[in-house]
Structure formats: C-alpha cells, structure tokens
Design a protein around this motif. Structure first.
Motif, mmCIF file in Angstrom:
data_model
loop_
_atom_site.group_PDB
_atom_site.id
_atom_site.type_symbol
_atom_site.label_atom_id
_atom_site.label_comp_id
_atom_site.label_asym_id
_atom_site.label_seq_id
_atom_site.Cartn_x
_atom_site.Cartn_y
_atom_site.Cartn_z
ATOM 1 N N ARG A 1 0.834 -1.207 0.000
ATOM 2 C CA ARG A 1 0.000 0.000 0.000
ATOM 3 C C ARG A 1 0.870 1.259 0.000
ATOM 4 N NH1 ARG A 1 -5.336 0.391 3.799
ATOM 5 N NH2 ARG A 1 -6.258 2.282 2.899
ATOM 6 N N ASP A 2 0.480 2.253 -0.766
ATOM 7 C CA ASP A 2 1.223 3.511 -0.856
ATOM 8 C C ASP A 2 0.960 4.313 0.415
ATOM 9 O OD1 ASP A 2 2.689 5.656 -1.636
ATOM 10 O OD2 ASP A 2 1.254 6.378 -3.132
ATOM 11 N N ASP B 1 2.929 5.892 4.219
ATOM 12 C CA ASP B 1 4.117 6.173 5.026
ATOM 13 C C ASP B 1 3.831 5.868 6.486
ATOM 14 O OD1 ASP B 1 5.833 7.052 3.018
ATOM 15 O OD2 ASP B 1 4.977 9.074 3.048
ATOM 16 N N ARG C 1 6.668 -0.832 -0.054
ATOM 17 C CA ARG C 1 5.474 -0.281 0.580
ATOM 18 C C ARG C 1 4.854 -1.296 1.545
ATOM 19 N NH1 ARG C 1 2.391 2.149 -4.771
ATOM 20 N NH2 ARG C 1 3.971 3.682 -5.394
ATOM 21 N N PRO C 2 4.332 -0.778 2.667
ATOM 22 C CA PRO C 2 4.330 0.602 3.145
ATOM 23 C C PRO C 2 5.733 1.013 3.588
ATOM 24 C CG PRO C 2 3.454 -0.830 4.852
ATOM 25 C CD PRO C 2 3.671 -1.696 3.640
ATOM 26 N N ARG C 3 6.082 2.265 3.366
ATOM 27 C CA ARG C 3 7.410 2.761 3.706
ATOM 28 C C ARG C 3 7.494 3.052 5.203
ATOM 29 N NH1 ARG C 3 5.569 4.845 -1.011
ATOM 30 N NH2 ARG C 3 4.431 6.447 0.171
#
Length: 557
Positions: free
Chosen positions: A263-264, A266, A307-309
């Motif tokens: 997922r994009d 943070d 992702r996720p970062r």
C-alpha cells in the motif's frame, strides 16, 4: 516497635520457622513497579527492581546494618526483563551498592540501558551480567537458579530458584511478565519446559485479572481493520507506545498484514520507539526464526523502498501530511506536535489497560480509541499455568488490586492452592507441607433483586458496587449488553467507543477455547481423564491444555 519493623527484622535475621519468605517492596499497584526480596534458608535474592524511588529499600538496609559495615540488600539480583516497571531502579541500586551482583538474560542485559536514555552514555555503566538460558547455575551453596524464556518481550524470562537442604529441596518460580501465545517478535512461554517441576511457590503476574481475550490473530485483525478504515476515510493514525515491545510489534503487524502490504502509505517512527527498533536490530539473532527469515529478504524495520514505507522521524522533522499516514511515537510525547490545524483529522489509538493519558486539549483535532493487542496472558492463560505447575503457594503480583482480587476469589484456585496477594511491605511467610488456613476471599459478589414488569425486566443492585474503581468504566454510558453464558446471564457495560463504532467486530464467547465450549465439560464438571481438572467442578471460562472444542453446539445455542 511497629508490626512492619518487627516483620522486617525477623526477615533479616532469619528467625522465622519457614524456609521460604517473600517481602515485596513493590507489586505494581499504582505503577509502583515490581521488586521482591526472597529468602530461601540463609539466602536472599532480589527479583527485579522496577521502583522509581529505591530509598525505601536502601534506608531499610542501612538502618539494620551493624555500624561500620556495608551490607548488601541481597546476595544477588535476578532481572526478569527490561521493561521499566521491572528494571528502572537497577541503575540507582547499582550506584548505591556497587558490589551487588545483578544478572539477567543476554538480551535483557543489552536492553536495560534504554531505561535511562535521558542520561549520558558514560553515566550508565554496564553493570548486568548475562546468564545462559535453560542452564542451572549454582550461585550459593545449595542455591541454584535457572532462567527460562517467558514470551512477552525479547529476553524476558521466568526464574526458577531451587534451594536444597539435607531434608529436601524447595523450588520457587517467578514468572515475571509472561505470555503463552506467540507474538510477531517473541515466541510464547512453552508449558512443556515447566511441566514436571515439583514446585512449592509460584509468583505470578495477574495483569489482566480474570479477563478473557480472543485469539492473538483475532486481536491483530481487529486492530488492522480499524486502522484500515481510518486511512480509507482520509484520517491519519497516531499510535503512542512504550519504548520496547508494543511499538515494534505494531510495526511488524503493519508491514506484514494484508491490509497494508504494497500500500502507498508512510509509517513514521519517532523518538524512543525508533531507538527501541535499533536495539532489536542489534539482537536479530535472538529473535524467532520466522523474523530472521523475514529480515533476509527485506529490512526488518527501516525501509523506504517497499510499501508501506517505514521511516525514522528526525528531530524537529515534520512529516508530509498531505496524505494520511501512521505515526508511532513514545507514550510521553507531546501530541500537539503532530495534531495541529491544517494537518487533517487524527485517530489516536491507545492500548487498553494502559497508563497512557491523552489530554482533553487535543479532542477537537482527534478521536481517541482503545485497542487490545495483549502482551500478557489473560485469565484462562494464568490459571492454565497454575494448574500445570500445581504449587502449594501462589503469590499474585503485577496488576490492579481489583484484578488480583478477582484471581484470588476464583473457586477453582481457592480449593487447591494457598493464595496470596500482598501489598508492598507486607511479609509473606511460605510454610511448606504445614497446615495453612486460607484467608477469607475478598467480597466480590453483590446480591440484588430482579423484577419483571410487563415487557421490562429491572435488575437492582446495592450502591456498594459503585465503590469498585471499575464501576466508572462499566457505567460510562448507562447502557449495558446482556448475553447468556451457559445457565448464567452476563452483563457488560457499553462504552462510548462501542456506541460510536457499532460496526466494529467483537468476538463472541463461543469463539473462546474454554471449559464452556469443551466437549468434555458436562454439568460444569470435567470428564476428561487426561485433564488436570478431571472430575472437578469447573467454571465455564476455565481452560486446560486438554481442551477439545465441542463442534456440535455452543453454550450460547
């Protein structure tokens, strides 16, 4: 001379008839921390030192010391794990008694320094000696100690003490904080490592009292689903956590759960939680094989590529809040640094049964909810361990007085063990093989009246029930939920959070592994010959390792 001073003198001088005694300096009531002095024959062992102020311990021994001598408060100290409520007083203890030996597992010895991050590194000497796991060590003539992994936190151990005389051996087990279930970064306490020990005394934590929890994976899924909904609603999520344990568990959950993989998104990690992550990375070889395997393919925590970062927040850094994000910060952080005008709305999630406080000044910018991601065993897990070990004496520590009173009131325990729940400063004598009169159980039952009026049923209870500190939470909204549990009707209060989230998932009683859903329970008795509860009357919420689910029907059907 006061009773307490006379008790202390008898403890020091060894004039009691009992070979075993326990004098608690702290039992974790009101966040006082855990610190227990054990006497086994002529030997004195200090278990943990989570006291924020050790002056009581220091003054006690200075007053009783002969003039000109420099006594030690114990022969040595054994540390169960690195959480502050068990370890924060160790540095002050070492400075007060530099010659006092302090021992812990290898992992704990390396994590202890995180309790004193506010001090310069040169002010925190390396004072803790590492002990091998599962290897008995003779510390004094006839006194052997062995540490056994206890789950809960990397490096956490249960401590087994054996004192041998010409007549017999005495065995005492201190669980520290324990967890029978596996978590993301720690394997649970293995019951098979403890079975067969002829135990005299068990000192056990009761953090959750008699509460019953859903399976660990269910807890994780419920939390992940709530965070997923918040992100979908364009809401950022704030997770205040302690330095060690829960924060790292949350990171691993967020990195590996299907709601978030790829997922994009943070995930920012701030302050001491990031320092705790670094400490875990240095101890990677001590983490479970599954975690080590994960780390071979991608970074365990810091990763801005996949992702996720997961990113470390630098001092004074303000993360990009143009899109919803997740922030993990320490439980003492000033949340106004994140929740400001123009940053959008926030969901702040705090763990249940925690001392993390959220000030009302943030209420305009955030919704505050609680979640369960247990790191201690629940009531069935606690009683399961007791029934497997079958000690003569059980001492409950580490929990609110009301929760510990719930445990000491359990009929299944009262009928078989000598139960103790001492306050700090109260000496507990532990006679072995002698006649012992069990003190009366604390009163936890309330008689009421039930009235049926047409289509309404009214239950009236005495106002004495409101004196219990749990009443405020139970009566928060004035609404209750009722459900059948076997032949009993169970009432529970509905919180504001549940009313606001009517669609949130809640486990049902029939999901639990307990006597009420076991195929061997009939008429509230156990009929399984291989069970330690065989032929005993059992409570429906009880549990034993011989559990087999009744697939034909549940008690609620």
């Amino acid at each position: 001379m006061s009773d307490r001073l006379s008790v202390s003198f008898r403890f020091d001088a060894g004039e009691t008839a009992s070979e075993l005694e326990c004098l608690p300096f702290g039992v974790h009531h009101d966040d006082e921390g855990v610190c227990l002095l054990i006497r086994m024959g002529p030997h004195r062992i200090l278990l943990d030192c989570g006291l924020a102020d050790i002056s009581t311990l220091v003054n006690r021994f200075q007053k009783s010391a002969p003039r000109g001598s420099s006594p030690l408060p114990a022969d040595f100290v054994l540390v169960s794990h690195a959480h502050p409520d068990h370890a924060r007083g160790l540095l002050a203890l070492h400075k007060a008694f530099p010659l006092l030996p302090i021992y812990a597992s290898e992992v704990t010895s390396k994590l202890l320094s995180l309790n004193w991050q506010e001090q310069a590194p040169q002010e925190v000497p390396s004072f803790c000696q590492a002990l091998p796991l599962r290897s008995p060590v003779e510390f004094k003539d006839g006194l052997v100690a062995e540490i056994i992994p206890a789950g809960h936190l990397p490096g956490a151990v249960a401590i087994l003490l054996t004192y041998t005389t010409k007549e017999r051996s005495y065995r005492l087990l201190y669980t520290g904080d324990f967890f029978l279930s596996n978590s993301r970064l720690v394997e649970g306490l293995r019951l098979e490592e403890l079975r067969g020990i002829e135990l005299d005394v068990l000192i056990i934590e009761g953090s959750y009292g008699t509460s019953r929890h859903p399976h660990r994976r269910t807890q994780e899924n419920q939390l992940a689903e709530r965070i997923n909904r918040a992100i979908a609603e364009r809401c950022s999520v704030l997770l205040p956590t302690p330095t060690l344990g829960l924060g790292q568990e949350l990171l691993m959950l967020l990195r590996s759960h299907h709601h978030f993989t790829g997922r994009d998104l943070d995930i920012w990690v701030d302050r001491s939680v990031a320092v705790g992550c670094d400490a875990y990375l240095e101890l990677l070889s001590h983490l479970p094989p599954s975690v080590q395997n994960f780390a071979r393919h991608q970074p365990l925590f810091w990763d801005e590529r996949i992702r996720p970062r997961v990113r470390r927040m630098q001092p004074q850094q303000i993360p990009d809040l143009s899109s919803p994000c997740i922030i993990l910060t320490d439980s003492t952080a000033d949340l106004s640094e994140y929740c400001q005008k123009g940053t959008g709305y926030w969901l702040t999630l705090v763990p249940e049964k925690t001392n993390i406080k959220i000030h009302d000044q943030y209420s305009r910018l955030m919704t505050v909810e609680t979640y369960l991601l247990a790191q201690h065993s629940d009531g069935p897990g606690t009683t399961q361990l007791i029934h497997n070990l079958r000690p003569q004496h059980v001492i409950f520590v580490h929990g609110s007085p009301t929760y510990l009173a719930d445990l000491t009131s359990l009929e299944e325990l009262q009928n078989r063990y000598h139960l103790h729940s001492p306050a700090a400063g109260t000496l507990v004598e532990l006679p072995i093989g002698e006649t012992f009169l069990q003190p009366a159980a604390p009163e936890t039952n309330y008689e009421g009246e039930l009235t049926e009026l047409g289509t309404v049923v009214t239950i009236t209870l005495p106002d004495a029930i409101t004196a219990d500190p749990r009443w405020r939470h139970f009566a928060d909204t004035g609404l209750i939920e009722a459900r059948w549990q076997g032949e009993d009707l169970v009432l529970r209060g509905l919180s504001q959070r549940e009313l606001l989230n009517q669609n949130s998932d809640r486990f049902t009683w029939s999901d639990l592994e307990c006597c009420g859903t076991c195929r061997h329970q009939r008429g509230q008795r156990c009929w399984n010959p291989v069970s330690p509860l065989y032929n005993f009357k059992v409570t429906l919420e009880g549990y034993c390792p011989a559990f087999e689910r009744n697939i034909e029907k549940s008690p609620e059907s």
